[in-house]
Every structure is written in structure tokens, then in C-alpha cells.
Design a protein around this motif. Structure first.
Motif, PDB file in Angstrom:
ATOM      1  N   ILE A 166     -31.257 -47.624 -30.800  1.00 30.16           N
ATOM      2  CA  ILE A 166     -31.409 -47.593 -32.254  1.00 30.16           C
ATOM      3  C   ILE A 166     -30.237 -48.245 -32.972  1.00 30.16           C
ATOM      4  N   LEU A 167     -29.151 -48.531 -32.261  1.00 25.30           N
ATOM      5  CA  LEU A 167     -28.028 -49.235 -32.885  1.00 25.30           C
ATOM      6  C   LEU A 167     -28.251 -50.748 -32.936  1.00 25.30           C
ATOM      7  N   ASP A 168     -29.319 -51.223 -32.325  1.00 27.95           N
ATOM      8  CA  ASP A 168     -29.680 -52.647 -32.357  1.00 27.95           C
ATOM      9  C   ASP A 168     -30.484 -52.899 -33.634  1.00 27.95           C
ATOM     10  N   GLU A 169     -29.822 -53.432 -34.655  1.00 27.03           N
ATOM     11  CA  GLU A 169     -30.485 -53.573 -35.957  1.00 27.03           C
ATOM     12  C   GLU A 169     -31.576 -54.624 -35.943  1.00 27.03           C
ATOM     13  N   GLU A 170     -31.445 -55.685 -35.147  1.00 27.97           N
ATOM     14  CA  GLU A 170     -32.502 -56.691 -35.061  1.00 27.97           C
ATOM     15  C   GLU A 170     -33.748 -56.109 -34.410  1.00 27.97           C
ATOM     16  N   LEU A 171     -33.548 -55.311 -33.381  1.00 21.88           N
ATOM     17  CA  LEU A 171     -34.679 -54.660 -32.731  1.00 21.88           C
ATOM     18  C   LEU A 171     -35.403 -53.736 -33.713  1.00 21.88           C
ATOM     19  N   ALA A 172     -34.651 -53.034 -34.538  1.00 21.15           N
ATOM     20  CA  ALA A 172     -35.256 -52.133 -35.521  1.00 21.15           C
ATOM     21  C   ALA A 172     -36.203 -52.902 -36.438  1.00 21.15           C
ATOM     22  N   LEU A 173     -35.764 -54.046 -36.922  1.00 19.57           N
ATOM     23  CA  LEU A 173     -36.592 -54.846 -37.824  1.00 19.57           C
ATOM     24  C   LEU A 173     -37.870 -55.307 -37.132  1.00 19.57           C
ATOM     25  N   GLN A 174     -37.747 -55.729 -35.864  1.00 22.13           N
ATOM     26  CA  GLN A 174     -38.916 -56.188 -35.120  1.00 22.13           C
ATOM     27  C   GLN A 174     -39.868 -55.029 -34.817  1.00 22.13           C
ATOM     28  N   ALA A 175     -39.298 -53.898 -34.402  1.00 22.16           N
ATOM     29  CA  ALA A 175     -40.130 -52.791 -33.943  1.00 22.16           C
ATOM     30  C   ALA A 175     -40.923 -52.159 -35.065  1.00 22.16           C
ATOM     31  N   ALA A 176     -40.355 -52.117 -36.273  1.00 30.04           N
ATOM     32  CA  ALA A 176     -41.040 -51.486 -37.403  1.00 30.04           C
ATOM     33  C   ALA A 176     -42.035 -52.412 -38.086  1.00 30.04           C
ATOM     34  N   ASP A 177     -41.982 -53.698 -37.748  1.00 30.37           N
ATOM     35  CA  ASP A 177     -42.879 -54.655 -38.401  1.00 30.37           C
ATOM     36  C   ASP A 177     -44.332 -54.331 -38.048  1.00 30.37           C
TER      37      ASP A 177
END
Length: 325
Positions: free
Chosen positions: A67-78
Motif C-alpha cells: 500500500i506504500l506504492d502510490e503508483e500501484l494504488a492509482l492503477q488498482a483503484a481505477d
């Protein structure tokens, strides 16, 4: 989209979602506590890197990441309609041992997924908080009490709630923070809270160690009740920006809980269990139970499973294994 979906709360919630109908689910989990096998115990799933389209209804997709990977967060919530944020550094003791790690996981991790919800146009963001956010206040805990966190864990959960409020007020994200009581029940094999720890120790022939006098009180809420609360928080209209206490409104001492747990263990063949008292833990509060009237009024939720029944169900799951989920 569910962070921490391989853990205790996540797997229980996913099982409940799939029982309700054709929900599309994407899980983000770093597998530091929950495992692929835990997720497989409640559903079939595929793995992806979150770069493709959101899963189809009725399917579950696992994205292994932090969850500290901010780019992953943006991709995963899309593509998600709702983000349910369970992933966290949990417990008082780990936060006392490493406050900085606790802060990064619980504050920055929450911020990353609030940002993802904001940029992805997510309609609802449900965040798992804790009664520890209030800290040392005169019980019953309620949403109107002024917080006085005792532990770094409580402080980080309070900060997460504050960010939820700010993202609702400033960016219009429909956030809901749920302050859970002491959650117990099936699927808690990895959990280190009192009920799960005591059951594991009893099954291993070890003594049960109660920190402090045993007179400290907690509000023990059964996992199925909590799953209903999370679903309502994700779907009931008009509760954006709210905080709810999710517990039973029953004040139970650790000694009283153990007095109910021992007969349930004996029924499963684990008796003659020694119980000892040890030094109290730094950062623990002495009294903790919640007023849940607000959840009853705005979510239409209240707990249904009593502690004695819930403990028996939990012991059965531990002793009979995943078949009993």
C-alpha cells in the motif's frame, strides 16, 4: 477494491460479498500476513499487475503489492466503485516497537488510497479504523468523544480518520471510517489478538497469558457482524464523511472472556488449561467498549452474535479447520 484482502477481515468480507451476488473484486495485498492460500480458502481468484481492466462481475483478482506504492494504488483503484481499506499495521505492541513503520503503513498507506479514490472517481471509501484512535477516554466510546490516543497505533488510526474527513470535505470523496471493536471469529488464524492467540496456545498445550490483571475491558465483536457493517458502510446512501463505532456495546473484561472461552475449548477436547497473569503491556487502555447508537440509526446496523456463541463458533473453526468456514 479491497486492500489487505488476504487477511482476516479481507477474506471474511470477500466471502460475504460473493454470497451476496455478482461483485467484481480486486485485492491488493503484500502477503506479509495473509496468504494466497487464505484467499483461496474463500474464493477462486486470478493474479494480475492491475494494469488491465477491472475484473468481471463474479470474479476476484489478486494484485501482490504494498500500500506504500502510490503508483500501484492509482492503477488498482481505477475502475472501482468502492475502495475498502483494510490493510494496516495492526496492534498496539508492534506500534510501540516501531512507531515509524506503524505511521508509514497506517497514515501514508491510507493517504495513497484516498488519493487513488479521488483521482479514480471512486464513489465510496471505507476505512478500517479502531477504538484505539480515541485512546484513554471515559467509556462508552462514541463518535462525539475527543480523541486522546495512548499508543502510536491509536495515533496513526486517528490520523487516518482525519485524512478521511479532509478528503470528504475538500475533494468530495464519500469516506466512511469504521472504528472496530476487538474482532474475532473464523478465518482469524494469523491474528494475534487475545481470542485467536489464546485458542492457538490452548491447542498447542501452552499456558494462556493474560497481560496485566485481567480486569481490563474490551468490546468483542464477531466477524460476521463486522462484515455486515462494512457492506452497509459501502452501500447506504448519505453517510459520506461519517465515523462509526462498530462493536457490541457490551463491556467484557479479559477475565470474563477467558471464563467463556475455557468451556468452549473443553468441548473441543482442550481442557486443564493453565491461565497466568503477566506484566501489563505498554500503551494498553484499561476500559474499552463502545456506544453503537449512531451505527444503528444511520446504517441500520447492530451486532447479533453474542460472545459465548461467537467463541464456540471460533473454537470450532480453529479445531476443525477451513472446512468449517
Amino acid at each position: 477494491m479491497i486492500t489487505g484482502g488476504c487477511g482476516f477481515l479481507g477474506t471474511a468480507f470477500i466471502r460475504g460479498l460473493l454470497e451476496r451476488g455478482e461483485h467484481a473484486v480486486r485485492v491488493v495485498d503484500n502477503l506479509s500476513v495473509g496468504t494466497r492460500d487464505d484467499l483461496a480458502g474463500v474464493c477462486d481468484f486470478s493474479e494480475s499487475d492491475a494494469r488491465g481492466p477491472f475484473p468481471e462481475p463474479g470474479s476476484v483478482e489478486l494484485v501482490v503489492g504494498d500500500i506504500l506504492d502510490e503508483e500501484l494504488a492509482l492503477q488498482a483503484a481505477d475502475g472501482a466503485d468502492v475502495v475498502v481499506h483494510f490493510a494496516a499495521n495492526t496492534g498496539v505492541a508492534p506500534s510501540v516497537e516501531d512507531p515509524r513503520r506503524d505511521c508509514f503503513a497506517n497514515v501514508i498507506g491510507t493517504l495513497n488510497y484516498l488519493e487513488a479514490a479521488r483521482h479514480g472517481g471512486v464513489s465510496r471509501f471505507v476505512s478500517a479504523s479502531s477504538g484505539a484512535a480515541l485512546g484513554e477516554v471515559e467509556p462508552p466510546l462514541s463518535e462525539e468523544k475527543v480523541p486522546h490516543p495512548v499508543s502510536p497505533y491509536g495515533a496513526s488510526k486517528m490520523a487516518g480518520e482525519a485524512y478521511c474527513s479532509a478528503y470528504h470535505k475538500t475533494f468530495g470523496v464519500q469516506t466512511v471510517a469504521l472504528r472496530f471493536g476487538n474482532v474475532y471469529g473464523p478465518l482469524s488464524g494469523h491474528k494475534n489478538s487475545a481470542v485467536a492467540r489464546f485458542i492457538r496456545r490452548a491447542m498447542n498445550g501452552e499456558r494462556l497469558e493474560i497481560y496485566g490483571s485481567g480486569s481490563q475491558t474490551r468490546d468483542f465483536v464477531y466477524i460476521e457482524d463486522l462484515v455486515r457493517a462494512v457492506y452497509l458502510a459501502a452501500t447506504v446512501p448519505g453517510v459520506g464523511g461519517e465515523v462509526f463505532q462498530i462493536a457490541t456495546s457490551a463491556e467484557t473484561s479479559v477475565d470474563e472472556m477467558v471464563a467463556l472461552l475455557l468451556p468452549a475449548l473443553a468441548e473441543s477436547g482442550f481442557d486443564d488449561i493453565d491461565v497466568i497473569k503477566t506484566e501489563p503491556r505498554q500503551g494498553d487502555v484499561m476500559r474499552n467498549y463502545a456506544d453503537t447508537q449512531k451505527a444503528r440509526r444511520l446504517l441500520g446496523w447492530s451486532s447479533e452474535v453474542g460472545l459465548e456463541d461467537g467463541l464456540r463458533r471460533t473454537v470450532s473453526w480453529f479445531t476443525e479447520g477451513p472446512r468449517n468456514t
